[in-house]
Design a protein around this motif. Structure first.
Motif, PDB file in Angstrom:
ATOM      1  N   GLU A   1       0.568  -1.148  -0.235  1.00 35.31           N
ATOM      2  CA  GLU A   1       0.249  -0.290   0.127  1.00 35.31           C
ATOM      3  C   GLU A   1       0.625   0.996  -0.260  1.00 35.31           C
ATOM      4  O   GLU A   1       0.754   2.181  -0.257  1.00 35.31           O
ATOM      5  N   ALA A   2       1.779   1.379   0.806  1.00 35.29           N
ATOM      6  CA  ALA A   2       2.912   2.432   0.912  1.00 35.29           C
ATOM      7  C   ALA A   2       3.552   2.355  -0.954  1.00 35.29           C
ATOM      8  O   ALA A   2       3.400   3.676  -1.653  1.00 35.29           O
ATOM      9  N   MET A   3       3.979   1.444  -0.823  1.00 30.53           N
ATOM     10  CA  MET A   3       4.589   1.300  -2.479  1.00 30.53           C
ATOM     11  C   MET A   3       3.727   2.197  -3.022  1.00 30.53           C
ATOM     12  O   MET A   3       4.651   3.287  -4.304  1.00 30.53           O
ATOM     13  N   SER A   4       2.577   1.923  -3.888  1.00 36.07           N
ATOM     14  CA  SER A   4       1.364   2.122  -4.582  1.00 36.07           C
ATOM     15  C   SER A   4       0.578   3.775  -4.219  1.00 36.07           C
ATOM     16  O   SER A   4       0.549   3.960  -5.114  1.00 36.07           O
ATOM     17  N   ALA A   5       1.194   4.015  -3.156  1.00 30.44           N
ATOM     18  CA  ALA A   5       1.005   5.277  -2.707  1.00 30.44           C
ATOM     19  C   ALA A   5       2.204   6.607  -3.432  1.00 30.44           C
ATOM     20  O   ALA A   5       1.913   7.664  -3.222  1.00 30.44           O
ATOM     21  N   GLY A   6       3.081   5.835  -3.302  1.00 32.54           N
ATOM     22  CA  GLY A   6       4.215   6.655  -4.014  1.00 32.54           C
ATOM     23  C   GLY A   6       5.343   6.745  -3.106  1.00 32.54           C
ATOM     24  O   GLY A   6       5.990   8.337  -3.154  1.00 32.54           O
TER      25      GLY A   6
END
Length: 193
Positions: free
Chosen positions: A71-76
């Protein structure tokens, strides 16, 4: 690590989170400064918090890769993560994040501060993390089709012929890492089960 961060970044507000159906924020004191403990939050609030984050520190040992990292990665988010086997699946050092020895709090603090001081590197790592997460872990476009293909291959395979794999699926290549630093002579302060 908190004391090392406090010396370098006195205004930093570290946070911790958990996801639930109830929103229960709380605050506590951290070395005399405000520290936000997010408590339980709904998914939209969690994602909004990630989108505001400058650096996401993610530590795990020896557990599996977590959805919260994805989730953190997909939020950039720019990620600083422990250099442990589960995280090497998604974090490539200086490509999709920064990997640091789990047992070295000073190095974790230093890597976090370096990213805080370098907006261009943060943006590059965050953008690459988002692309990697979408290309390899998107639920509708990647994970569900792979799961369905695997189930179909498993159902079509006669009993006793070994393990079925999804057609056309290959796992992401392993991250290139250096040899881990030697472990400290003193045992870690947590109990291993």
């Amino acid at each position: 690590m908190a004391s090392a961060m406090a010396l370098r970044r006195p205004m930093a507000k570290p946070g911790s989170k958990s996801i639930s159906t109830k929103h229960m924020p709380s605050t506590r004191t951290w070395t005399g400064r405000a520290c936000i403990f997010w408590g339980r939050s709904l998914m939209p609030q969690f994602v909004a918090m990630l989108q505001l984050s400058r650096v996401h520190l993610y530590l795990t040992y020896p557990f599996v890769l977590s959805w919260s990292l994805l989730e953190a990665m997909s939020a950039g988010c720019a990620i600083v993560a422990s250099d442990t086997a589960p995280l090497r699946e998604a974090i490539r050092h200086d490509e999709t994040g920064v990997l640091v020895d789990f047992f070295d709090p000073a190095a974790l603090a230093e890597a976090t501060c370096q990213l805080l001081d370098d907006p261009a590197r943060r943006a590059r790592l965050g953008a690459a993390a988002r692309v990697f997460a979408r290309e390899n872990y998107d639920l509708k476009q990647v994970c569900l089709p792979r799961q369905m293909a695997w189930v179909e291959a498993l159902a079509a395979k006669p009993a006793g012929e070994g393990v079925a794999t999804a057609p056309g699926w290959t796992p992401p290549p392993p991250a290139q890492t250096t040899a881990p630093a030697p472990r400290p002579a003193v045992a870690p302060a947590f109990k291993r089960y």
